[in-house]
Write a protein that holds these residues in place. Structure first.
Motif, PDB file in Angstrom:
ATOM      1  N   HIS A  72       0.354  -1.097   0.226  1.00  0.00           N
ATOM      2  CA  HIS A  72       0.061  -0.014   0.060  1.00  0.00           C
ATOM      3  C   HIS A  72       0.971   0.946   0.033  1.00  0.00           C
ATOM      4  CE1 HIS A  72      -3.455  -2.051   0.914  1.00  0.00           C
ATOM      5  NE2 HIS A  72      -2.727  -2.884   2.170  1.00  0.00           N
ATOM      6  N   GLY A  73       0.494   2.197  -0.930  1.00  0.00           N
ATOM      7  CA  GLY A  73       0.838   3.685  -0.586  1.00  0.00           C
ATOM      8  C   GLY A  73       2.084   3.490  -1.942  1.00  0.00           C
ATOM      9  N   ASP A  74       2.741   4.618  -1.228  1.00  0.00           N
ATOM     10  CA  ASP A  74       4.599   4.817  -2.681  1.00  0.00           C
ATOM     11  C   ASP A  74       5.393   3.565  -2.576  1.00  0.00           C
ATOM     12  OD1 ASP A  74       2.793   6.613  -3.793  1.00  0.00           O
ATOM     13  OD2 ASP A  74       3.762   8.799  -3.070  1.00  0.00           O
ATOM     14  N   LEU A  75       5.901   3.333  -3.908  1.00  0.00           N
ATOM     15  CA  LEU A  75       6.755   2.056  -3.420  1.00  0.00           C
ATOM     16  C   LEU A  75       8.583   3.360  -4.040  1.00  0.00           C
ATOM     17  CD1 LEU A  75       5.600  -0.743  -4.433  1.00  0.00           C
ATOM     18  CD2 LEU A  75       6.121  -0.338  -2.545  1.00  0.00           C
ATOM     19  N   ASP A  76       9.279   3.429  -3.709  1.00  0.00           N
ATOM     20  CA  ASP A  76       9.975   4.468  -3.324  1.00  0.00           C
ATOM     21  C   ASP A  76      11.356   3.990  -3.031  1.00  0.00           C
ATOM     22  OD1 ASP A  76       9.128   5.762  -1.323  1.00  0.00           O
ATOM     23  OD2 ASP A  76       8.826   7.278  -1.802  1.00  0.00           O
ATOM     24  N   MET A  77      12.257   4.814  -3.205  1.00  0.00           N
ATOM     25  CA  MET A  77      13.157   4.427  -2.053  1.00  0.00           C
ATOM     26  C   MET A  77      13.507   4.567  -1.043  1.00  0.00           C
ATOM     27  SD  MET A  77      16.818   6.313  -3.773  1.00  0.00           S
ATOM     28  CE  MET A  77      17.395   6.178  -2.291  1.00  0.00           C
ATOM     29  N   ALA A  78      12.663   4.589  -0.076  1.00  0.00           N
ATOM     30  CA  ALA A  78      12.577   4.833   0.945  1.00  0.00           C
ATOM     31  C   ALA A  78      11.855   3.816   1.556  1.00  0.00           C
ATOM     32  CB  ALA A  78      11.427   6.174   1.557  1.00  0.00           C
ATOM     33  N   THR A  79      10.240   2.623   0.430  1.00  0.00           N
ATOM     34  CA  THR A  79       9.668   2.056   1.562  1.00  0.00           C
ATOM     35  C   THR A  79       9.905   0.539   0.461  1.00  0.00           C
ATOM     36  OG1 THR A  79       8.467   2.387  -0.154  1.00  0.00           O
ATOM     37  CG2 THR A  79       7.421   3.107   1.706  1.00  0.00           C
TER      38      THR A  79
END
Length: 107
Positions: free
Chosen positions: A5-12
């Motif tokens: 869920h949410g954004d899949l980016d460098m943080a996640t």
């Protein structure tokens, strides 16, 4: 199944990769990643998916992606990741494909 869920980016992306590895370490060889709740995906997330795909494939298993929103599906298509990893319109279709009786057609 791995639900995201949410954004899949460098943080996640590290969390996604860890979730996939946890499934593999637990003996799962047929993994479906539910992307219905993902509104954004960057290259680090693509990398995590490819790493997970290769890890489970090397053990004789399969990884499939389910229910991506249009923007995520476009990223998978533009980068041709969808040519390596099966992408399906629903979790049910992806689960049917990874089951022993499942076929190989995408959704």
């Amino acid at each position: 199944m791995v639900q995201v869920h949410g954004d899949l980016d460098m943080a996640t992306s590290p969390e996604l990769q860890a979730s996939l590895q946890h499934q593999i370490d637990a003996g799962e060889r047929q993994i479906v990643v539910d992307l219905a709740g993902v509104g954004f995906m960057d290259s680090s997330a693509l990398g995590a998916l490819v790493i997970g795909f290769k890890a489970v494939r090397d053990l004789g298993g399969r990884l499939r992606l389910a229910a991506p929103q249009r923007v995520v599906r476009n990223v998978l298509s533009i980068t041709t990741v969808d040519q390596a990893i099966g992408v399906f319109d629903s979790v049910e279709a992806a689960e049917a494909d990874v089951s022993p009786a499942g076929g190989t057609a995408g959704g």
